[in-house]
Design an enzyme around this catalytic site. Sequence first.
Site, PDB file in Angstrom:
ATOM      1  N   HIS A  61       0.821  -1.217   0.000  1.00  0.00           N
ATOM      2  CA  HIS A  61       0.000   0.000   0.000  1.00  0.00           C
ATOM      3  C   HIS A  61       0.844   1.253   0.000  1.00  0.00           C
ATOM      4  CE1 HIS A  61      -2.569  -3.105   1.729  1.00  0.00           C
ATOM      5  NE2 HIS A  61      -3.556  -2.469   1.156  1.00  0.00           N
TER       6      HIS A  61
ATOM      7  N   ARG B  82      -0.671  -0.846  -4.492  1.00  0.00           N
ATOM      8  CA  ARG B  82      -1.917  -0.086  -4.472  1.00  0.00           C
ATOM      9  C   ARG B  82      -1.583   1.380  -4.225  1.00  0.00           C
ATOM     10  NH1 ARG B  82      -6.968  -0.181  -0.174  1.00  0.00           N
ATOM     11  NH2 ARG B  82      -5.665   1.392   0.801  1.00  0.00           N
TER      12      ARG B  82
ATOM     13  N   TYR C 236      -9.863   8.187   2.943  1.00  0.00           N
ATOM     14  CA  TYR C 236      -9.533   6.767   3.122  1.00  0.00           C
ATOM     15  C   TYR C 236      -8.197   6.433   2.453  1.00  0.00           C
ATOM     16  CZ  TYR C 236      -9.176   1.868   2.145  1.00  0.00           C
ATOM     17  OH  TYR C 236      -8.679   0.597   2.041  1.00  0.00           O
TER      18      TYR C 236
ATOM     19  N   ASP D 185      -8.284   1.531  -4.872  1.00  0.00           N
ATOM     20  CA  ASP D 185      -9.512   1.171  -4.142  1.00  0.00           C
ATOM     21  C   ASP D 185     -10.456   2.366  -4.128  1.00  0.00           C
ATOM     22  OD1 ASP D 185     -11.440   0.199  -2.404  1.00  0.00           O
ATOM     23  OD2 ASP D 185      -9.991  -0.590  -0.949  1.00  0.00           O
TER      24      ASP D 185
ATOM     25  N   HIS E 257     -13.380   2.221  -2.705  1.00  0.00           N
ATOM     26  CA  HIS E 257     -14.023   2.119  -1.389  1.00  0.00           C
ATOM     27  C   HIS E 257     -15.508   2.492  -1.413  1.00  0.00           C
ATOM     28  CE1 HIS E 257     -13.417   1.632   3.040  1.00  0.00           C
ATOM     29  NE2 HIS E 257     -12.477   0.856   2.595  1.00  0.00           N
TER      30      HIS E 257
ATOM     31  N   GLU F 162     -10.854  -1.377  -7.387  1.00  0.00           N
ATOM     32  CA  GLU F 162     -11.565  -2.132  -6.352  1.00  0.00           C
ATOM     33  C   GLU F 162     -12.784  -1.373  -5.838  1.00  0.00           C
ATOM     34  OE1 GLU F 162      -9.020  -3.020  -3.039  1.00  0.00           O
ATOM     35  OE2 GLU F 162     -10.696  -3.509  -1.731  1.00  0.00           O
TER      36      GLU F 162
ATOM     37  N   GLU G 270     -14.788  -7.341  -0.411  1.00  0.00           N
ATOM     38  CA  GLU G 270     -14.250  -7.487   0.950  1.00  0.00           C
ATOM     39  C   GLU G 270     -15.358  -7.473   1.997  1.00  0.00           C
ATOM     40  OE1 GLU G 270     -11.643  -4.095   0.783  1.00  0.00           O
ATOM     41  OE2 GLU G 270     -12.868  -2.963   2.185  1.00  0.00           O
TER      42      GLU G 270
ATOM     43  N   ARG H  79     -12.725 -10.396  -3.594  1.00  0.00           N
ATOM     44  CA  ARG H  79     -11.970  -9.780  -2.500  1.00  0.00           C
ATOM     45  C   ARG H  79     -12.310 -10.332  -1.119  1.00  0.00           C
ATOM     46  NH1 ARG H  79      -8.003  -7.623  -1.618  1.00  0.00           N
ATOM     47  NH2 ARG H  79      -8.514  -5.609  -0.745  1.00  0.00           N
TER      48      ARG H  79
ATOM     49  N   HIS I 262      -8.649 -10.391   0.701  1.00  0.00           N
ATOM     50  CA  HIS I 262      -8.485  -9.200   1.546  1.00  0.00           C
ATOM     51  C   HIS I 262      -7.434  -9.468   2.624  1.00  0.00           C
ATOM     52  CE1 HIS I 262     -10.771  -6.038   4.167  1.00  0.00           C
ATOM     53  NE2 HIS I 262     -10.005  -5.434   3.284  1.00  0.00           N
TER      54      HIS I 262
ATOM     55  N   ASP J 235      -6.472  -5.558   9.776  1.00  0.00           N
ATOM     56  CA  ASP J 235      -7.575  -6.022  10.621  1.00  0.00           C
ATOM     57  C   ASP J 235      -7.901  -7.499  10.410  1.00  0.00           C
ATOM     58  OD1 ASP J 235      -8.625  -3.862   8.510  1.00  0.00           O
ATOM     59  OD2 ASP J 235     -10.174  -5.388   8.573  1.00  0.00           O
TER      60      ASP J 235
ATOM     61  N   GLU K  77      -3.419  -9.328  -0.922  1.00  0.00           N
ATOM     62  CA  GLU K  77      -3.117  -8.056  -0.237  1.00  0.00           C
ATOM     63  C   GLU K  77      -2.257  -8.345   0.990  1.00  0.00           C
ATOM     64  OE1 GLU K  77      -6.583  -6.111   1.337  1.00  0.00           O
ATOM     65  OE2 GLU K  77      -5.538  -4.207   1.597  1.00  0.00           O
TER      66      GLU K  77
ATOM     67  N   TRP L  93     -18.686   5.184   3.310  1.00  0.00           N
ATOM     68  CA  TRP L  93     -17.270   5.360   3.676  1.00  0.00           C
ATOM     69  C   TRP L  93     -16.434   4.274   3.019  1.00  0.00           C
ATOM     70  CZ3 TRP L  93     -13.620   2.336   6.157  1.00  0.00           C
ATOM     71  CH2 TRP L  93     -12.368   2.971   6.351  1.00  0.00           C
TER      72      TRP L  93
HETATM   73  O1  EZ4 Z   1     -11.154  -0.387   4.676  1.00  0.00           O
HETATM   74  O2  EZ4 Z   1     -10.194  -3.495   6.157  1.00  0.00           O
HETATM   75  O3  EZ4 Z   1      -8.838  -2.958   0.566  1.00  0.00           O
HETATM   76  N1  EZ4 Z   1      -8.829  -2.775   1.732  1.00  0.00           N
HETATM   77  C1  EZ4 Z   1      -9.735  -2.067   2.430  1.00  0.00           C
HETATM   78  C2  EZ4 Z   1      -9.550  -2.027   3.916  1.00  0.00           C
HETATM   79  C3  EZ4 Z   1     -10.829  -1.758   4.692  1.00  0.00           C
HETATM   80  C4  EZ4 Z   1     -10.609  -2.177   6.132  1.00  0.00           C
HETATM   81  C5  EZ4 Z   1     -11.867  -2.008   6.954  1.00  0.00           C
HETATM   82  O4  EZ4 Z   1     -11.686  -2.593   8.202  1.00  0.00           O
HETATM   83  O5  EZ4 Z   1     -10.633  -1.507   1.842  1.00  0.00           O
HETATM   84  O6  EZ4 Z   1      -8.596  -1.065   4.226  1.00  0.00           O
HETATM   85 CO    CO Z   2     -10.796  -2.410  -0.127  1.00  0.00          CO
END
Ligand code: EZ4
Ligand code: CO
Length: 410
Positions: A122, A147, A159, A218, A220, A244, A270, A291, A320, A324, A347, A410
């Site tokens: 990333h 990414r 983000y 991404d 998002h 993505e 994801e 994902r 994914h 987390d 990833e 978000w």
């Molecule tokens: O925002 O896992 O591609 N990865 C993502 C992540 C998500 C987080 C949310 O908990 O979009 O960064």
């Molecule tokens: Co993502």
Amino acid sequence: MRIASADVVVTSPGRNFVTLKVVTDDGLVGLGDATLNGRELAVASYLQDHIVPLLKGRDAHRIEDTWQFLYRSAYWRRGPVTMSAIAAVDVALWDLKAKAAGMPLYQLLGGASRTGITAYGHASGRDTDELFDSIRHHLELGFRAIRVQTAVPGITTLYGVPTTPANPGGRHDDYEPAARGALPAEEDWDTRAYLRHIPTVFEAVRAEFGPELPLLHDGHHRMTPIQAARLGKALEPYDLFWLEDCTPVESQEALRLVRQHTTTPLAIGEVLNTVWDYQTLIGEQLIDYVRSSVTHAGGITAMRKLLDFAAQHQVKSGIHGPTDISPVGMAAALHLDLAVHNFGIQEYMPHSPLTDEVFHTSYRFTDGYLHPGEKPGLGVDLDETAAARFPYQAAYLPFNRLHDGTVHDW
Ligand code: EZ4
Ligand code: CO
């Protein structure tokens, strides 16, 4: 091999993790990841209060039967909390079966289909200089795919782009979005500003780094289908590996319109957690990469079936792997990545040193490739004494408002 006990371990070494620990009557320990970022305690309770009492005395070898029993006997199907809880049991049972067999898990899944698992890292930056530094840093670490997320003029907090470097004087490349605290952070969003800016960033990155480096981005979940179609088209000259989550994923049909307009490859899922969530997406070949994580989509048992369905439609894996997903969930993903034929990319964001004090892993990252290692099972040990030093701390993912105050995805 009977299950003697099962326990839920909640720990927060830098961030929260929920782990299921299953012990057999002959003393083998199996681990499963049940971490659902920002909603951790819901899954911990689902496991502790509703699943652990069902596990004692079960034959640990009966993985498929246990999966079907937990899925069907709940009556209330699917959803991230249920499917993360089932995933934790499933992965712990695969860990046990592989330990009982004395083999790394990937051997039980059919053996290795490749020698290494291509991982993407990333890069991010508040401006072009910072972004280019971050890309160079990832290239130095060995990443073969990157990414790219950047700040956008007109958006204050975005983000994927930390507002300050992770450590003082450190690099600007760790973007953990969930912040500890009593309330979620409010961020802002402006789709027009984003759509104007992002193609100029990829133009600059290609001019600096050349045509070969695989680049990912991404979205998002923030665009409508027609906006996503426009972005995909605008990015075609820069040859992305994938775009993505270009639209909110509840509507699978939305991807039809995006697909009609652009040849930029699409990755999604994801936040999806069963094969049912992909019926249109994969069946109509509306996406290129899946994902979902092993952690949130029902474990190894369910992900294998999902990826087999995907293979029929030339759709590949893109599991994914943010921080987390715990080291247990990451290890499970790596065994699957190594074994399935239709692997795409994985990833990878390394966990913090604090997290590494609690979870000891055998997986490795060398020259851009991940490998799960050769220890029997998943190859992850949980240090419960270390885990106990880091009690749970409430943390929330942020949310977005448009500049007129409207809540936005978000
Ligand atoms: O925002 O896992 O591609 N990865 C993502 C992540 C998500 C987080 C949310 O908990 O979009 O960064
Ligand atoms: Co993502």
